[in-house]
Design a protein around this motif. Structure first.
Motif, PDB file in Angstrom:
ATOM      1  N   ALA A  60      -3.994  -3.400   5.376  1.00  0.00           N
ATOM      2  CA  ALA A  60      -3.005  -4.323   4.825  1.00  0.00           C
ATOM      3  C   ALA A  60      -2.021  -4.784   5.895  1.00  0.00           C
ATOM      4  O   ALA A  60      -1.494  -5.894   5.842  1.00  0.00           O
ATOM      5  CB  ALA A  60      -2.254  -3.680   3.666  1.00  0.00           C
ATOM      6  N   THR A  61      -1.772  -3.916   6.880  1.00  0.00           N
ATOM      7  CA  THR A  61      -0.834  -4.318   7.936  1.00  0.00           C
ATOM      8  C   THR A  61      -1.539  -5.086   9.041  1.00  0.00           C
ATOM      9  O   THR A  61      -0.925  -5.435  10.045  1.00  0.00           O
ATOM     10  CB  THR A  61      -0.120  -3.098   8.561  1.00  0.00           C
ATOM     11  N   GLY A  62      -2.824  -5.338   8.885  1.00  0.00           N
ATOM     12  CA  GLY A  62      -3.515  -6.184   9.849  1.00  0.00           C
ATOM     13  C   GLY A  62      -4.426  -5.449  10.812  1.00  0.00           C
ATOM     14  O   GLY A  62      -4.987  -6.047  11.723  1.00  0.00           O
TER      15      GLY A  62
ATOM     16  N   ARG B 141      -1.513  -4.117  -7.389  1.00  0.00           N
ATOM     17  CA  ARG B 141      -0.320  -3.591  -6.711  1.00  0.00           C
ATOM     18  C   ARG B 141      -0.595  -2.247  -6.030  1.00  0.00           C
ATOM     19  O   ARG B 141       0.245  -1.346  -6.050  1.00  0.00           O
ATOM     20  CB  ARG B 141       0.825  -3.404  -7.710  1.00  0.00           C
TER      21      ARG B 141
ATOM     22  N   GLY C 295      -4.503  -6.306  -4.413  1.00  0.00           N
ATOM     23  CA  GLY C 295      -3.183  -6.945  -4.450  1.00  0.00           C
ATOM     24  C   GLY C 295      -2.707  -7.115  -5.884  1.00  0.00           C
ATOM     25  O   GLY C 295      -1.565  -6.807  -6.219  1.00  0.00           O
TER      26      GLY C 295
ATOM     27  N   VAL D 249      -1.242  -1.816  -2.767  1.00  0.00           N
ATOM     28  CA  VAL D 249      -0.391  -1.826  -1.578  1.00  0.00           C
ATOM     29  C   VAL D 249       0.358  -3.148  -1.542  1.00  0.00           C
ATOM     30  O   VAL D 249      -0.048  -4.123  -2.149  1.00  0.00           O
ATOM     31  CB  VAL D 249      -1.194  -1.693  -0.260  1.00  0.00           C
ATOM     32  N   THR D 250       1.432  -3.149  -0.811  1.00  0.00           N
ATOM     33  CA  THR D 250       2.201  -4.379  -0.658  1.00  0.00           C
ATOM     34  C   THR D 250       1.757  -5.078   0.623  1.00  0.00           C
ATOM     35  O   THR D 250       1.756  -4.468   1.685  1.00  0.00           O
ATOM     36  CB  THR D 250       3.698  -4.060  -0.543  1.00  0.00           C
ATOM     37  N   PRO D 251       1.356  -6.319   0.521  1.00  0.00           N
ATOM     38  CA  PRO D 251       0.940  -7.012   1.731  1.00  0.00           C
ATOM     39  C   PRO D 251       2.145  -7.398   2.568  1.00  0.00           C
ATOM     40  O   PRO D 251       3.225  -7.611   2.031  1.00  0.00           O
ATOM     41  CB  PRO D 251       0.232  -8.258   1.189  1.00  0.00           C
ATOM     42  N   PRO D 252       1.989  -7.439   3.888  1.00  0.00           N
ATOM     43  CA  PRO D 252       3.083  -7.890   4.723  1.00  0.00           C
ATOM     44  C   PRO D 252       3.115  -9.412   4.654  1.00  0.00           C
ATOM     45  O   PRO D 252       2.132 -10.062   4.984  1.00  0.00           O
ATOM     46  CB  PRO D 252       2.658  -7.432   6.116  1.00  0.00           C
ATOM     47  N   MET D 253       4.178  -9.943   4.166  1.00  0.00           N
ATOM     48  CA  MET D 253       4.203 -11.400   4.040  1.00  0.00           C
ATOM     49  C   MET D 253       5.501 -11.943   4.603  1.00  0.00           C
ATOM     50  O   MET D 253       6.583 -11.512   4.226  1.00  0.00           O
ATOM     51  CB  MET D 253       4.056 -11.818   2.580  1.00  0.00           C
TER      52      MET D 253
END
Lengths: 366, 80
Positions: A310-312, A356, A353, A358-362
């Protein structure tokens, strides 16, 4: 199934988007059937063809999933002659789970109940924890027959003794009951006692098989699984037992005939063993129940992986951090996609997503 | 995340996201939309830039989180 369509219990209102729909996979259905059921439940009635197109499922798999749902009563269709125009509708999830539960539940045969009771008692006797326990008969005389062990020679005597113990300043009352259909009379007799215990702040736990009729006579439903009254279903309750503060336990002397009274245990070694037994059955029942209502449960490792991606992170850098091989990463994701019934990474992301997980970095441009 | 990021999808982006959410490949989505596969890549690249993410998984995660697509399903925004 007959040709007439039964509409009772068939869902008319959709479940809100994102609401937890219990997983049918846990009840032995295929993940395709589960996916189709979720879709019908969330988005409403549909034809087979619409389902196939929307879900990207091959026609054969869609047909098999629907057949499975029809077979277990989770979905019904209109009876149009042409299969393509039949409209499929899901039953209410709660009703479906009830049906699956009763389908899965084999009537527990009394002999196996007696066997599992004897296993526990023999275990206590043979391990020396309660060596003085009689092997198959009941003691000749009521009263104390060994250190920390008493024989209460009738059901009435046991009830009196229980009332006495419970009347003291106690904190916890744990009950295991192998009854599938408790009789209404004893349930009604227990209800005021339970209510009084709750008033006093006594924490009650009840472990029992799923009830045959689904009726919950014992305590008002709003009290159940609050903080002080908890009840969980377990298919393999080993024996009947009442335990107070892990200090005193009552167990029938003869599992075939409760009128022959109860044993009362209070020795520390016996109590450790019995409390351990209760703990084990309790935590596995709680885990199973939670798995049943959660839309998806990720293992710690899966969660760690998803959080990294999720953090890339790429598969490779995530694998390095988790000290696993990139191949394991691929396999974990493949398994997760199968469980969720999706085909690719984009869909996997969408699903996680929306759930919910994990929370995506946006940081979208303003 | 204190503040929910806002992102508005164009009609074309919506249509593309909906197709991909159903499991379409880039190529088949391109065909259905009557655009080139290269356009699909560009549209997604642009969307990823706006959301500040680097790959398809993160894009899915962000759109799912923002409820921009239903999973799995054909529609965008909740209409079945």
């Amino acid at each position: 199934m007959t040709n007439t369509m039964r509409i009772d219990g068939v869902t008319r209102t959709r479940v809100p988007l994102g609401a937890a729909v219990p997983s049918l996979v846990r009840w032995g259905l295929s993940s395709d059937a589960d996916l189709v059921f979720r879709t019908l439940t969330t988005f409403g009635s549909r034809t087979e063809r619409t389902l196939a197109v929307e879900l990207g499922l091959p026609a054969r798999r869609t047909a098999e999933a629907l057949a499975e749902l029809r077979e277990c009563g989770a979905a019904v269709s209109t009876t149009d002659v042409r299969a393509v125009s039949r409209i499929w509708t899901a039953r209410r999830p709660a009703a479906v789970i009830d049906m699956l539960r009763s389908r899965n539940r084999r009537q527990i045969d009394p002999d196996s109940r007696v066997r599992s009771h004897r296993e526990v008692m023999n275990g206590l006797r043979l391990s020396g924890i309660a060596a003085a326990l009689p092997s198959s008969t009941v003691p000749g005389l009521p009263g104390r027959f060994a250190e920390g062990m008493r024989y209460l020679s009738s059901r009435a005597a046991a009830r009196t003794r229980l009332a006495e113990v419970v009347g003291q300043d106690i904190h916890e009352l744990w009950t295991m009951s192998p009854d599938q259909s408790p009789d209404a009379e004893s349930a009604r007799a227990a209800a005021p006692v339970d209510a009084a215990l709750l008033d006093r702040g006594v924490r009650c736990r009840l472990l029992r098989p799923p009830l045959a009729d689904g009726d919950r006579l014992d305590v008002s439903s709003h009290l159940v699984n609050g903080t002080s009254y908890q009840c969980y279903d377990s298919e393999d309750v080993p024996l009947r037992m009442l335990m107070v503060d892990r200090r005193v336990a009552l167990i029938p002397a003869d599992p075939r005939d409760l009128e022959r009274g109860y044993f009362e245990f209070s020795g520390p070694a016996v109590m450790d063993a019995l409390a351990g037994l209760f703990d084990r059955h309790w935590s596995s029942a709680v885990t199973r129940q939670q798995a049943l209502v959660a839309p998806i449960q990720l293992s710690e490792r899966e969660h760690a992986l998803i959080a990294l991606l999720a953090t890339g992170h790429t598969d490779r850098t995530a694998a390095d951090i988790l000290t696993i091989s990139p191949r394991s990463v691929t396999n974990m994701l493949r398994a997760l996609m199968d469980r969720l019934g999706v085909e690719n990474r984009f869909q996997l992301g969408l699903t996680l997503g929306a759930l919910r997980v994990v929370t995506p970095p946006m940081n979208p441009e303003s | 995340m204190s503040q929910k990021p806002k992102i508005n999808l164009s009609d074309r982006e919506r249509a593309l996201v909906a197709l991909l959410a159903q499991g379409c490949t880039d190529v088949s989505a391109a065909e259905q939309l009557g655009i080139s596969a290269r356009s699909v890549t560009n549209i997604l690249r642009n969307l990823m830039d706006r959301l500040g993410v680097d790959n398809r998984f993160q894009l899915g995660l962000a759109l799912g989180f923002l409820r921009k697509a239903n999973v799995p399903g054909p529609s965008v925004g909740g209409e079945g």
